[in-house]
Write a protein that holds these residues in place. Structure first.
Motif, PDB file in Angstrom:
ATOM      1  N   ASP A   2       0.827  -1.198   0.000  1.00 36.77           N
ATOM      2  CA  ASP A   2       0.000   0.000   0.000  1.00 36.77           C
ATOM      3  C   ASP A   2       0.864   1.251   0.000  1.00 36.77           C
ATOM      4  O   ASP A   2       1.946   1.273   0.597  1.00 36.77           O
ATOM      5  CB  ASP A   2      -0.902  -0.003   1.241  1.00 36.77           C
ATOM      6  CG  ASP A   2      -2.105   0.893   1.070  1.00 36.77           C
ATOM      7  OD1 ASP A   2      -2.547   1.074  -0.073  1.00 36.77           O
ATOM      8  OD2 ASP A   2      -2.589   1.412   2.079  1.00 36.77           O
ATOM      9  N   HIS A  19       2.577   3.212  -9.233  1.00 38.48           N
ATOM     10  CA  HIS A  19       2.415   1.772  -9.443  1.00 38.48           C
ATOM     11  C   HIS A  19       3.670   1.168 -10.089  1.00 38.48           C
ATOM     12  O   HIS A  19       4.061   0.044  -9.761  1.00 38.48           O
ATOM     13  CB  HIS A  19       1.188   1.507 -10.306  1.00 38.48           C
ATOM     14  CG  HIS A  19      -0.099   1.863  -9.628  1.00 38.48           C
ATOM     15  ND1 HIS A  19      -0.394   1.481  -8.336  1.00 38.48           N
ATOM     16  CD2 HIS A  19      -1.171   2.586 -10.059  1.00 38.48           C
ATOM     17  CE1 HIS A  19      -1.593   1.934  -8.008  1.00 38.48           C
ATOM     18  NE2 HIS A  19      -2.078   2.605  -9.029  1.00 38.48           N
ATOM     19  N   PHE A  46      -3.828  -6.907  -6.580  1.00 38.76           N
ATOM     20  CA  PHE A  46      -5.089  -6.339  -7.070  1.00 38.76           C
ATOM     21  C   PHE A  46      -6.226  -7.032  -6.342  1.00 38.76           C
ATOM     22  O   PHE A  46      -6.411  -8.247  -6.479  1.00 38.76           O
ATOM     23  CB  PHE A  46      -5.211  -6.544  -8.578  1.00 38.76           C
ATOM     24  CG  PHE A  46      -6.306  -5.742  -9.224  1.00 38.76           C
ATOM     25  CD1 PHE A  46      -6.033  -4.512  -9.806  1.00 38.76           C
ATOM     26  CD2 PHE A  46      -7.605  -6.215  -9.256  1.00 38.76           C
ATOM     27  CE1 PHE A  46      -7.045  -3.763 -10.410  1.00 38.76           C
ATOM     28  CE2 PHE A  46      -8.621  -5.484  -9.856  1.00 38.76           C
ATOM     29  CZ  PHE A  46      -8.331  -4.249 -10.429  1.00 38.76           C
ATOM     30  N   SER A  47      -6.977  -6.278  -5.563  1.00 41.06           N
ATOM     31  CA  SER A  47      -8.072  -6.865  -4.799  1.00 41.06           C
ATOM     32  C   SER A  47      -9.356  -6.894  -5.625  1.00 41.06           C
ATOM     33  O   SER A  47      -9.499  -6.164  -6.615  1.00 41.06           O
ATOM     34  CB  SER A  47      -8.303  -6.083  -3.504  1.00 41.06           C
ATOM     35  OG  SER A  47      -9.041  -4.911  -3.764  1.00 41.06           O
ATOM     36  N   GLU A  49     -11.965  -5.632  -4.749  1.00 44.53           N
ATOM     37  CA  GLU A  49     -12.591  -4.321  -4.584  1.00 44.53           C
ATOM     38  C   GLU A  49     -11.951  -3.250  -5.465  1.00 44.53           C
ATOM     39  O   GLU A  49     -12.532  -2.172  -5.658  1.00 44.53           O
ATOM     40  CB  GLU A  49     -12.500  -3.868  -3.120  1.00 44.53           C
ATOM     41  CG  GLU A  49     -13.386  -4.641  -2.159  1.00 44.53           C
ATOM     42  CD  GLU A  49     -12.736  -5.922  -1.674  1.00 44.53           C
ATOM     43  OE1 GLU A  49     -11.517  -6.108  -1.937  1.00 44.53           O
ATOM     44  OE2 GLU A  49     -13.428  -6.737  -1.038  1.00 44.53           O
ATOM     45  N   ASN A  50     -10.770  -3.526  -6.017  1.00 42.34           N
ATOM     46  CA  ASN A  50     -10.073  -2.526  -6.821  1.00 42.34           C
ATOM     47  C   ASN A  50     -10.778  -2.210  -8.135  1.00 42.34           C
ATOM     48  O   ASN A  50     -10.456  -1.210  -8.786  1.00 42.34           O
ATOM     49  CB  ASN A  50      -8.639  -2.970  -7.125  1.00 42.34           C
ATOM     50  CG  ASN A  50      -7.704  -2.822  -5.950  1.00 42.34           C
ATOM     51  OD1 ASN A  50      -6.672  -3.478  -5.865  1.00 42.34           O
ATOM     52  ND2 ASN A  50      -8.062  -1.958  -4.999  1.00 42.34           N
ATOM     53  N   TRP A  51     -11.764  -3.034  -8.532  1.00 43.60           N
ATOM     54  CA  TRP A  51     -12.520  -2.734  -9.752  1.00 43.60           C
ATOM     55  C   TRP A  51     -13.329  -1.444  -9.611  1.00 43.60           C
ATOM     56  O   TRP A  51     -13.806  -0.905 -10.601  1.00 43.60           O
ATOM     57  CB  TRP A  51     -13.450  -3.897 -10.103  1.00 43.60           C
ATOM     58  CG  TRP A  51     -12.728  -5.162 -10.454  1.00 43.60           C
ATOM     59  CD1 TRP A  51     -12.641  -6.301  -9.715  1.00 43.60           C
ATOM     60  CD2 TRP A  51     -11.971  -5.413 -11.645  1.00 43.60           C
ATOM     61  NE1 TRP A  51     -11.875  -7.241 -10.371  1.00 43.60           N
ATOM     62  CE2 TRP A  51     -11.462  -6.726 -11.555  1.00 43.60           C
ATOM     63  CE3 TRP A  51     -11.683  -4.650 -12.790  1.00 43.60           C
ATOM     64  CZ2 TRP A  51     -10.677  -7.302 -12.557  1.00 43.60           C
ATOM     65  CZ3 TRP A  51     -10.900  -5.220 -13.788  1.00 43.60           C
ATOM     66  CH2 TRP A  51     -10.412  -6.526 -13.670  1.00 43.60           C
ATOM     67  N   ARG A  53     -12.110   1.329  -8.772  1.00 43.91           N
ATOM     68  CA  ARG A  53     -11.236   2.459  -9.092  1.00 43.91           C
ATOM     69  C   ARG A  53     -11.528   2.968 -10.503  1.00 43.91           C
ATOM     70  O   ARG A  53     -12.164   2.276 -11.309  1.00 43.91           O
ATOM     71  CB  ARG A  53      -9.772   2.043  -8.961  1.00 43.91           C
ATOM     72  CG  ARG A  53      -9.378   1.688  -7.538  1.00 43.91           C
ATOM     73  CD  ARG A  53      -7.886   1.489  -7.383  1.00 43.91           C
ATOM     74  NE  ARG A  53      -7.523   1.225  -5.999  1.00 43.91           N
ATOM     75  CZ  ARG A  53      -6.273   1.146  -5.560  1.00 43.91           C
ATOM     76  NH1 ARG A  53      -5.268   1.288  -6.409  1.00 43.91           N
ATOM     77  NH2 ARG A  53      -6.031   0.911  -4.288  1.00 43.91           N
ATOM     78  N   GLU A  57      -7.085   4.033 -14.160  1.00 47.51           N
ATOM     79  CA  GLU A  57      -6.127   3.421 -13.246  1.00 47.51           C
ATOM     80  C   GLU A  57      -6.113   1.906 -13.401  1.00 47.51           C
ATOM     81  O   GLU A  57      -5.055   1.282 -13.353  1.00 47.51           O
ATOM     82  CB  GLU A  57      -6.440   3.792 -11.802  1.00 47.51           C
ATOM     83  CG  GLU A  57      -5.422   3.228 -10.827  1.00 47.51           C
ATOM     84  CD  GLU A  57      -5.535   3.805  -9.429  1.00 47.51           C
ATOM     85  OE1 GLU A  57      -4.789   3.351  -8.547  1.00 47.51           O
ATOM     86  OE2 GLU A  57      -6.358   4.717  -9.226  1.00 47.51           O
ATOM     87  N   ILE A  58      -7.294   1.315 -13.615  1.00 46.09           N
ATOM     88  CA  ILE A  58      -7.351  -0.132 -13.841  1.00 46.09           C
ATOM     89  C   ILE A  58      -6.573  -0.487 -15.106  1.00 46.09           C
ATOM     90  O   ILE A  58      -5.835  -1.482 -15.144  1.00 46.09           O
ATOM     91  CB  ILE A  58      -8.812  -0.603 -13.947  1.00 46.09           C
ATOM     92  CG1 ILE A  58      -9.501  -0.456 -12.585  1.00 46.09           C
ATOM     93  CG2 ILE A  58      -8.888  -2.050 -14.424  1.00 46.09           C
ATOM     94  CD1 ILE A  58     -10.985  -0.756 -12.603  1.00 46.09           C
ATOM     95  N   ASN A 120      -7.268  -9.966  -8.411  1.00 43.29           N
ATOM     96  CA  ASN A 120      -8.723 -10.038  -8.280  1.00 43.29           C
ATOM     97  C   ASN A 120      -9.075 -10.980  -7.130  1.00 43.29           C
ATOM     98  O   ASN A 120      -9.900 -11.881  -7.256  1.00 43.29           O
ATOM     99  CB  ASN A 120      -9.367 -10.524  -9.587  1.00 43.29           C
ATOM    100  CG  ASN A 120     -10.874 -10.382  -9.579  1.00 43.29           C
ATOM    101  OD1 ASN A 120     -11.430  -9.507  -8.920  1.00 43.29           O
ATOM    102  ND2 ASN A 120     -11.552 -11.252 -10.305  1.00 43.29           N
TER     103      ASN A 120
END
Length: 222
Positions: A2, A19, A46-47, A49-51, A53, A57-58, A120
């Motif tokens: 992080d 990144h 990549f979690s 939940e990161n979708w 964003r 950025e993705i 993911n």
């Protein structure tokens, strides 16, 4: 891992630069862990939940993943490192998913060290998947409910076959687990550091391992 965005913001750079710097930090962490004899290093890249964003950025993260796999695969294989993926990486663009599958297959026979990358991934989703798998075996008559124990749950998780989790490191001053390896972390040591991930270098990894070595693990005993 992080702090990439904050690292970039402090330098007046776009988040994508953070990144990229984070990917370089991952290389350093892997090198230091390997030299210290770590059996398995897991990186939360990549979690699930990161979708949420921004799409830009993705796209940056996906492009970085593509670049990292292309650039590092031969090096990982040459150094005897096996690649494992936690989570459902097939949610990414098809060429990235195929590239990751090929990397996993190419390194499958390596045994010096394992690099597990969570893509993911979310621990709650992992647990739901494991429960559904075991419930399906019960429904099919291949498994009795009273045969479900910790070992069977361990085997049904994305980390099945990997060694127990000994140390979890969270960078950038955050003090939460963020839906990562919730089952596996039950008896692991936790280390929270203020260092932003792009600044987490070989010395930081060595310091983390030294901190772990000083701890006494009793697993509930005396």
């Amino acid at each position: 891992m992080d702090g990439n965005g904050r690292w970039a913001k402090a330098r007046g750079l776009p988040r994508a630069a953070g990144h990229r710097a984070g990917a370089e930090a991952a290389r350093k962490a892997l090198r230091a862990a390997g030299e210290a004899g770590v059996e398995c290093l897991t990186l939360y890249a990549f979690s699930s939940e990161n979708w949420r964003r921004p799409k830009t950025e993705i796209a940056d993260l996906t492009g970085l993943l593509r670049f990292y796999v292309q650039r590092e695969l031969n090096s990982l294989h040459r150094e005897g490192i096996r690649l494992r993926i936690l989570g459902d990486h097939r949610a990414f663009e098809s060429d990235v998913a195929r590239m990751v599958d090929a990397a996993v297959e190419k390194t499958a026979g390596n045994s010096r060290m394992t690099l597990a990358i969570a893509l993911n991934y979310g621990a709650r989703g992992e647990l739901v998947g494991a429960m559904r798998q075991l419930a399906g075996e019960v429904a099919a008559g291949r498994l009795a409910p009273d045969q479900i124990d910790e070992a069977r749950i361990d085997a049904a998780l994305d980390t099945g076959g990997l060694p127990p989790l000994d140390l979890m490191i969270r960078t950038s001053g955050e003090r939460r687990l963020s839906n990562f390896l919730l089952w596996q972390v039950a008896y692991s040591e936790l280390l929270f550091v203020d260092t932003l991930w792009p600044d987490f270098d070989e010395a930081a990894m060595e310091a983390a391992l030294a901190d772990y070595a000083r701890r006494e693990r009793r697993y509930g005993g005396l």
